[in-house]
Design a protein around this motif. Structure first.
Motif, short mmCIF file in Angstrom:
data_model
loop_
_atom_site.label_atom_id
_atom_site.label_comp_id
_atom_site.label_asym_id
_atom_site.label_seq_id
_atom_site.Cartn_x
_atom_site.Cartn_y
_atom_site.Cartn_z
N SER A 151 -1.13 13.18 -3.20
CA SER A 151 -1.20 11.73 -3.32
C SER A 151 -0.73 11.05 -2.04
N ARG A 167 -3.43 11.17 0.43
CA ARG A 167 -4.50 10.24 0.06
C ARG A 167 -4.23 8.83 0.56
N PHE A 168 -2.98 8.40 0.54
CA PHE A 168 -2.68 7.06 1.02
C PHE A 168 -3.18 6.88 2.45
N TYR A 177 -7.20 7.23 2.60
CA TYR A 177 -7.89 6.09 1.99
C TYR A 177 -7.75 4.83 2.84
N LEU A 194 -5.43 7.49 -7.37
CA LEU A 194 -3.99 7.34 -7.11
C LEU A 194 -3.22 7.19 -8.43
N SER A 222 1.67 2.68 -5.50
CA SER A 222 0.20 2.73 -5.57
C SER A 222 -0.38 1.34 -5.79
N PHE A 224 -0.18 -0.60 -2.63
CA PHE A 224 -1.18 -0.10 -1.67
C PHE A 224 -2.58 -0.62 -2.05
#
Length: 239
Positions: free
Chosen positions: A82, A85-86, A89, A124, A131, A134
């Motif tokens: 995760s 991924r932040f 993305y 997410l 999350s 974000f």
């Protein structure tokens, strides 16, 4: 230029509805550009696909009833994944802005995205404050579609059409999409129904969202008289 996006769990029927809408718009003499989020927007897509396969050992490709797969990528939810991924993305969101600006200069009337940044954000852990913060940040600067569709589907039926992920994941993924639609306030949910009924709902939502005196390039009477036409395409979703 109008922007339309389609999102939803695997097997929801997005490709069929994208093809139907694109054909309907093209028959009304509109110049339609179709982009696949994974192929046309995602940064380092081939590297990410290879790295995901090497790390998680899942199957590759697109599943079908004749050839079911067991993919391991977006259904991996460990916190280190995760965290990665932040960053990825965020890069994809920046590139989405760049790609959309480029298409605007091409003269297209309607740009249709097969999946969108929403499909990544749904991966997410939406219950965490980080999350959600974000997501709000990303949605504050990415191009906002004129119509953003979430093609809802029964997870059991979706699994039958496209067997790639466990049923438990499809159920949790569907809930993530619905939560994201409420959080964003930008997404039109198309309820599960017959293909023709969903196509009609999609057309009606499109006409409702883009109608107005500032839309001279859209011939609304011509569009309203066009029947929905089905077509199919395939797509993938990134990690």
């Amino acid at each position: 230029m109008k922007i339309v996006s389609f999102s939803g769990i695997d097997g929801a029927g997005k490709s069929t509805q994208i093809g139907a809408l694109a054909t309907w718009l093209a028959q009304a003499s509109l110049r339609v550009k179709l982009l696949t989020f994974w192929d046309d927007v995602v940064v380092l897509s081939r590297f990410r696909e290879a790295a995901s396969h090497a790390a998680f050992k899942g199957d590759q490709g697109i599943g079908s009833p004749e050839k079911p797969l067991q993919r391991r990528d977006k259904n991996v939810t460990a916190w280190p994944v995760s965290a990665i991924r932040f960053g990825l993305y965020f890069l994809d969101a920046i590139n989405l802005w760049r790609v959309t600006r480029k298409v605007r200069k091409s003269g297209a009337d309607v740009l249709i995205f097969d999946r969108y940044i929403y499909d990544e954000l749904a991966n997410l852990p939406l219950k965490t404050w980080l999350s959600r913060a974000f997501i709000r940040l990303v949605l504050s600067f990415v191009p906002k579609p004129n119509v953003a569709y979430l093609i809802d589907a029964d997870p059991v039926a979706a699994l039958t059409r496209k067997p790639e992920y466990p049923l438990e994941f499809l159920r949790s993924n569907r809930e993530a999409y619905l939560s994201l639609s409420r959080l964003s306030g930008q997404i039109t949910v198309i309820e599960p129904s017959r293909v023709e009924s969903m196509a009609s709902d999609i057309r009606n939502a499109f006409l409702q969202k883009i109608s107005g005196p500032e839309e001279p390039l859209i011939d609304l009477p011509a569009l309203q008289q066009r029947p929905a036409i089905s077509a199919t395409q395939s797509s993938r979703q990134p990690l």
